[in-house]
Motif scaffolding. Structure first.
Motif, PDB file in Angstrom:
ATOM      1  N   LEU A   1       0.826  -1.212   0.000  1.00 18.93           N
ATOM      2  CA  LEU A   1       0.000   0.000   0.000  1.00 18.93           C
ATOM      3  C   LEU A   1       0.859   1.260   0.000  1.00 18.93           C
ATOM      4  N   VAL A   2       1.911   1.280   0.815  1.00 23.16           N
ATOM      5  CA  VAL A   2       2.783   2.452   0.880  1.00 23.16           C
ATOM      6  C   VAL A   2       3.468   2.694  -0.467  1.00 23.16           C
TER       7      VAL A   2
ATOM      8  N   TRP B   1       1.598   7.154  -6.546  1.00 19.36           N
ATOM      9  CA  TRP B   1       0.603   8.185  -6.813  1.00 19.36           C
ATOM     10  C   TRP B   1       1.211   9.576  -6.611  1.00 19.36           C
ATOM     11  N   VAL B   2       1.945   9.743  -5.530  1.00 22.55           N
ATOM     12  CA  VAL B   2       2.576  11.034  -5.264  1.00 22.55           C
ATOM     13  C   VAL B   2       3.532  11.403  -6.387  1.00 22.55           C
TER      14      VAL B   2
ATOM     15  N   TYR C   1       2.346   1.856  -3.369  1.00 21.49           N
ATOM     16  CA  TYR C   1       1.336   2.345  -4.305  1.00 21.49           C
ATOM     17  C   TYR C   1       1.033   3.826  -4.063  1.00 21.49           C
ATOM     18  N   VAL C   2       0.937   4.226  -2.811  1.00 21.26           N
ATOM     19  CA  VAL C   2       0.686   5.635  -2.501  1.00 21.26           C
ATOM     20  C   VAL C   2       1.851   6.506  -2.963  1.00 21.26           C
TER      21      VAL C   2
ATOM     22  N   TYR D   1      -4.027  -2.494  -8.713  1.00 20.79           N
ATOM     23  CA  TYR D   1      -3.737  -2.627  -7.280  1.00 20.79           C
ATOM     24  C   TYR D   1      -4.750  -3.548  -6.592  1.00 20.79           C
TER      25      TYR D   1
END
Length: 376
Positions: free
Chosen positions: A210-211, A217-218, A213-214, A241
């Protein structure tokens, strides 16, 4: 501890509680008798599971000495077996889930009750901390919510151990045995810390994914010249995802706990066993698992809704104790929901593990032999 009665054949009435008898053997591996074939590694008979064919077992029920049939299972077989396991093992399933959840929820109740009657915790009309609250009151709110968060973590650890117990309850139910709460807890001896380590490792793995993937995004948002690259990235990455998460859930996580508890395979060995068993069985395993989670969550929400409604009404009529009412409501809802969801989902996952072993490894032959239906 006394040995529980056998599961009745299909259609038979519910057995009454057994009379006190001689103590059963403890749930640990026994030495084989002279001249017999020792059991395979990692296998141990449950109390009263062996000893020849069971008297009174009809030939028509020979394939079902316990809570479910010892053959490849369908969806209906698994759900029927899960409810039979809960029905005939209430203390080791529902009772265990209620016990660990209630014990974990004692902490926030005590903290919030003490702070409510000493500091005077109160919420405004919007449910937030009063803007005029002093520093001590703000700290008291943080302590109350912090204790609630800690209790939820402790409850999750307890439910993890209960899931391990339910695996053994299901394995024993396959051969017609009922495990008491003490027997189910004793059966997890030697694997408890490995079970907690396994679940912690898998949760961390999901958090890492999850981290990452985030962070992606950033990075995309920071480098994009306009909205369209972000939109395209979202349309592509969100389904990818979700697909990756579902794939990891089934192939890596879902059957690792039953493998660890029954085979004592260790953390990474249990993950490997789940990987092997779900090979070429992903969609069937995923479909049953997803449907089970949906049913359990919907049923848990329906069971907890009346208590949540009472808690909301209590905050209206007793605003000075609104926070205490909310914490009490959360505690009751957690106990009620876990009382159903943990035993049901744990039993179905355990039966999926046994089903895949019966399909791929002829595990039903070993279980029938243990139940005394077939001889060596």
């Amino acid at each position: 501890m006394s040995e529980g009665p056998l599961y009745p054949p299909p259609g038979a009435p519910t057995p009454e509680e057994p009379a006190a008898g001689p103590p059963a053997q403890p749930a640990h591996p026994a030495y084989p008798a002279p001249g017999t074939t020792p059991p395979p590694a990692g296998w141990a008979p449950y109390p009263g599971a062996a000893g020849g064919p069971r008297p009174g077992l009809a030939l028509g029920a020979a394939h079902k000495p316990g809570a479910f049939a010892l053959r490849p299972l369908g969806l209906g077989d698994m759900y029927d077996g899960a409810f039979r396991i809960i029905r005939f093992n209430p203390k080791a399933t529902v009772g265990a889930a209620v016990l660990v959840t209630a014990a974990a929820m004692v902490l926030p109740l005590l903290v919030t009750a003490v702070l409510s009657f000493t500091v005077g915790l109160a919420l405004d009309e919007s449910g937030e901390i009063e803007t005029s609250a002093s520093t001590s009151e703000v700290l008291a709110f943080l302590a109350a919510y912090g204790s609630l968060l800690l209790s939820l973590v402790l409850a999750q650890i307890g439910i993890t151990l209960v899931t391990g117990m339910i695996v053994h309850v299901t394995r024993a139910a396959a051969v017609g045995r009922r495990l008491s709460l003490g027997e189910a807890w004793a059966a997890t001896r030697g694997n408890r810390w490995r079970l907690i380590g396994l679940v912690t490792f898998l949760y961390v793995a999901f958090v890492v994914v999850l981290v990452v993937y985030v962070l992606l995004w950033v990075l995309v948002v920071a480098l994009a010249d306009g909205p369209w690259p972000v939109v395209v990235w979202g349309l592509v990455s969100v389904p990818a995802y979700l697909a990756l998460t579902c794939w990891m859930w089934v192939r890596v996580y879902y059957l690792a706990v039953p493998a660890l508890m029954i085979e004592s395979a260790g953390v990474f060995g249990a993950i490997g066993r789940g990987w092997v068993l779900t090979r070429r069985a992903f969609w069937r395993t995923f479909g049953i698992a997803l449907l089970t989670v949906v049913i359990a969550n919907v049923a848990g929400s329906m069971l907890g809704f009346p208590f949540s409604l009472v808690g909301q009404l209590a905050t209206v009529f007793t605003p000075e104790y609104a926070l205490l009412a909310l914490v009490l409501t959360q505690a009751v809802v957690s106990v009620v929901q876990n009382a159903f969801t943990a035993p049901f989902t744990g039993a179905v996952a355990s039966m999926q593990y046994l089903d895949l072993r019966m399909r791929k490894e002829a595990y039903d032959v070993e279980l029938l032999r243990e139940a005394g239906i077939i001889s060596e």
